[in-house]
Every structure is written in C-alpha cells, then in structure tokens.
Design an enzyme around this catalytic site. Sequence first.
Site, PDB file in Angstrom:
ATOM      1  N   LYS A  83     104.726  53.736  94.367  1.00  0.00           N
ATOM      2  CA  LYS A  83     103.924  52.704  95.022  1.00  0.00           C
ATOM      3  C   LYS A  83     103.958  51.408  94.200  1.00  0.00           C
ATOM      4  O   LYS A  83     104.382  51.405  93.037  1.00  0.00           O
ATOM      5  CB  LYS A  83     102.487  53.214  95.186  1.00  0.00           C
ATOM      6  N   TYR A 141     100.808  55.282 107.275  1.00  0.00           N
ATOM      7  CA  TYR A 141      99.491  55.857 106.965  1.00  0.00           C
ATOM      8  C   TYR A 141      98.624  56.031 108.217  1.00  0.00           C
ATOM      9  O   TYR A 141      97.396  56.029 108.120  1.00  0.00           O
ATOM     10  CB  TYR A 141      98.773  54.966 105.952  1.00  0.00           C
ATOM     11  N   PHE A 173      88.895  53.435 103.707  1.00  0.00           N
ATOM     12  CA  PHE A 173      89.828  52.856 102.734  1.00  0.00           C
ATOM     13  C   PHE A 173      91.124  52.351 103.373  1.00  0.00           C
ATOM     14  O   PHE A 173      91.995  51.851 102.668  1.00  0.00           O
ATOM     15  CB  PHE A 173      90.145  53.868 101.626  1.00  0.00           C
ATOM     16  N   ARG A 212     104.767  67.785  95.832  1.00  0.00           N
ATOM     17  CA  ARG A 212     103.299  67.671  95.806  1.00  0.00           C
ATOM     18  C   ARG A 212     102.750  68.231  94.486  1.00  0.00           C
ATOM     19  O   ARG A 212     101.823  67.674  93.907  1.00  0.00           O
ATOM     20  CB  ARG A 212     102.660  68.420  96.990  1.00  0.00           C
ATOM     21  N   THR A 261      95.550  64.147  95.008  1.00  0.00           N
ATOM     22  CA  THR A 261      95.366  62.739  95.396  1.00  0.00           C
ATOM     23  C   THR A 261      94.523  61.960  94.396  1.00  0.00           C
ATOM     24  O   THR A 261      94.860  60.825  94.040  1.00  0.00           O
ATOM     25  CB  THR A 261      94.698  62.699  96.795  1.00  0.00           C
ATOM     26  N   ARG A 285     100.274  62.158  88.532  1.00  0.00           N
ATOM     27  CA  ARG A 285      98.964  61.505  88.641  1.00  0.00           C
ATOM     28  C   ARG A 285      98.041  61.924  87.492  1.00  0.00           C
ATOM     29  O   ARG A 285      97.244  61.122  87.015  1.00  0.00           O
ATOM     30  CB  ARG A 285      98.341  61.819  90.005  1.00  0.00           C
ATOM     31  N   ASN A 329      97.219  55.467  92.644  1.00  0.00           N
ATOM     32  CA  ASN A 329      97.695  56.774  92.160  1.00  0.00           C
ATOM     33  C   ASN A 329      99.223  56.876  92.087  1.00  0.00           C
ATOM     34  O   ASN A 329      99.783  57.961  92.095  1.00  0.00           O
ATOM     35  CB  ASN A 329      97.058  57.914  92.964  1.00  0.00           C
ATOM     36  N   HIS A 348     103.647  58.509  96.171  1.00  0.00           N
ATOM     37  CA  HIS A 348     103.414  59.165  97.461  1.00  0.00           C
ATOM     38  C   HIS A 348     104.424  60.279  97.635  1.00  0.00           C
ATOM     39  O   HIS A 348     105.591  60.114  97.281  1.00  0.00           O
ATOM     40  CB  HIS A 348     103.590  58.166  98.624  1.00  0.00           C
ATOM     41  N   GLU A 367     108.303  60.461 108.198  1.00  0.00           N
ATOM     42  CA  GLU A 367     108.285  59.381 107.194  1.00  0.00           C
ATOM     43  C   GLU A 367     109.700  58.978 106.776  1.00  0.00           C
ATOM     44  O   GLU A 367     109.974  57.791 106.573  1.00  0.00           O
ATOM     45  CB  GLU A 367     107.477  59.838 105.973  1.00  0.00           C
TER      46      GLU A 367
HETATM   47  P1  IDP Z   1      98.100  61.804  99.305  1.00  0.00           P
HETATM   48  O1  IDP Z   1      98.718  60.491  98.893  1.00  0.00           O
HETATM   49  O2  IDP Z   1      97.850  62.694  98.131  1.00  0.00           O
HETATM   50  O3  IDP Z   1      98.866  62.488 100.408  1.00  0.00           O
HETATM   51  P2  IDP Z   1      96.124  61.109 101.340  1.00  0.00           P
HETATM   52  O4  IDP Z   1      94.863  61.833 101.596  1.00  0.00           O
HETATM   53  O5  IDP Z   1      97.224  61.232 102.351  1.00  0.00           O
HETATM   54  O6  IDP Z   1      96.640  61.489  99.876  1.00  0.00           O
HETATM   55  O7  IDP Z   1      95.748  59.564 101.194  1.00  0.00           O
HETATM   56  C1  IDP Z   1      96.763  58.590 101.196  1.00  0.00           C
HETATM   57  C2  IDP Z   1      96.473  57.591 100.114  1.00  0.00           C
HETATM   58  O8  IDP Z   1      95.279  56.887 100.437  1.00  0.00           O
HETATM   59  C3  IDP Z   1      96.189  58.199  98.736  1.00  0.00           C
HETATM   60  O9  IDP Z   1      97.359  58.467  98.005  1.00  0.00           O
HETATM   61  C4  IDP Z   1      95.357  57.113  98.088  1.00  0.00           C
HETATM   62  O10 IDP Z   1      96.205  56.075  97.594  1.00  0.00           O
HETATM   63  C5  IDP Z   1      94.573  56.559  99.266  1.00  0.00           C
HETATM   64  N1  IDP Z   1      93.247  57.176  99.333  1.00  0.00           N
HETATM   65  C6  IDP Z   1      92.939  58.409  99.772  1.00  0.00           C
HETATM   66  N2  IDP Z   1      91.625  58.643  99.705  1.00  0.00           N
HETATM   67  C7  IDP Z   1      91.087  57.515  99.182  1.00  0.00           C
HETATM   68  C8  IDP Z   1      89.749  57.125  98.868  1.00  0.00           C
HETATM   69  O11 IDP Z   1      88.785  57.867  99.039  1.00  0.00           O
HETATM   70  N3  IDP Z   1      89.595  55.867  98.361  1.00  0.00           N
HETATM   71  C9  IDP Z   1      90.636  55.012  98.167  1.00  0.00           C
HETATM   72  N4  IDP Z   1      91.899  55.344  98.456  1.00  0.00           N
HETATM   73  C10 IDP Z   1      92.126  56.573  98.961  1.00  0.00           C
HETATM   74 MG    MG Z   2      99.153  61.944 102.378  1.00  0.00          MG
END
Ligand code: IDP
Ligand code: MG
Length: 150
Positions: free
Chosen positions: A9, A49, A57, A85, A91, A102, A112, A115, A126
């Site tokens: 990212k 997304y 968010f 993963r 996450t 991470r 983080n 992706h 994707e």
């Molecule tokens: P992932 O990246 O581990 O698959 P997802 O739940 O798909 O996680 O969320 C996508 C992205 O959205 C996360 O990687 C993170 O950057 C952001 N994100 C997820 N939950 C939050 C939150 O509660 N606050 C801020 N950003 C969030």
């Molecule tokens: Mg995701």
Amino acid sequence: MERTLVLVKPDGVQRGLCGEIIHRLERRGLKLVAMKLMQLDDVTAREHYREHVDRPFFGGLVSFITSGPLVAMVWEADGAVEIVRGTMGTTDPGKAAPGSVRGDLAVNIGRNVVHGSDSVESAEREIRLFFSAEEILTYSRDSDPWIIEP
Ligand code: IDP
Ligand code: MG
C-alpha cells in the site's frame, strides 16, 4: 495454480518497505507472476474495496489507497491466498503475530502496509481489476523441486 493479489500500500511504498515485503514472499517460496508500480484512481479503489462501502472507514480507506503509488503483484502457490494472509498477519497490526509483515512493520489498522486477497473468489476478481491477462506471466522456476515436492 492458485493466485492471489498482493498490494504494498502507499504507506509501504513511502516507508521504503517494498523490498522487505517482496523478500518475505520470495523466501516463503511463492512465485511472482506479475508486478507493477501504479497509482489507483478513485473508481478502481472503490471497486477494489466495494465490500466495505458502508463502513465508517471507507472514505478514509479510499483516499489513503489513492494517495500515492502502490506496488501491485500476483503471487502463485498451492493455497496462495491462505499462505499470503498468514505471512501478512491479521488486519489490525496491534493484534498481528510477531514475525508477520503487519506484526513486524506496522502499528495502526489504517496504515497496515499490505493487502492480500481474502479468498480465491476475491483473488480472481481483484487480479482482473489490477492486471490484464497478458501482464500475468507463465514461466518455470528451476528452484521449484526444492520448494514443492514433485
Ligand atoms: P484486510 O486488509 O486484512 O483484508 P479488511 O477487513 O478487508 O482487512 O479491511 C480492508 C482495509 O481497510 C484494511 O486493511 C485496513 O487498511 C482498513 N480497515 C479495516 N478496518 C478498519 C478500521 O476499523 N479502521 C480503519 N481502517 C480499517
Ligand atoms: Mg480484505
């Protein structure tokens, strides 16, 4: 062979972590089959997304992911989605296991650094969004018998 989309990212690019993240995936034994540096437009970011469109968010996530260059890659292995993963960590970096990307390189859920697709179906969707079919290469790797039991 199973494929997954990985993004370094914009925070990872700005922090100079591309090499570190690629290095970890290479050492794990995954095979790199596509890679490019690019900056996402708003429409592609929203599509990528889309499952999060109703989350609070979402707006911040779209402006962050479009804020600068990212590195998009396709990695291949049997079970590539789960393997990536695991290497990425959960996450929320605050809860991610030490040793994961991470867990070692991030402290904040909104920054983080990486992706990875969360299922084979998401990966297929994707990958189509980021790469044309011609950008994904097929090649043999001499190290394969040392990584995968023939
Ligand atoms: P992932 O990246 O581990 O698959 P997802 O739940 O798909 O996680 O969320 C996508 C992205 O959205 C996360 O990687 C993170 O950057 C952001 N994100 C997820 N939950 C939050 C939150 O509660 N606050 C801020 N950003 C969030
Ligand atoms: Mg995701």
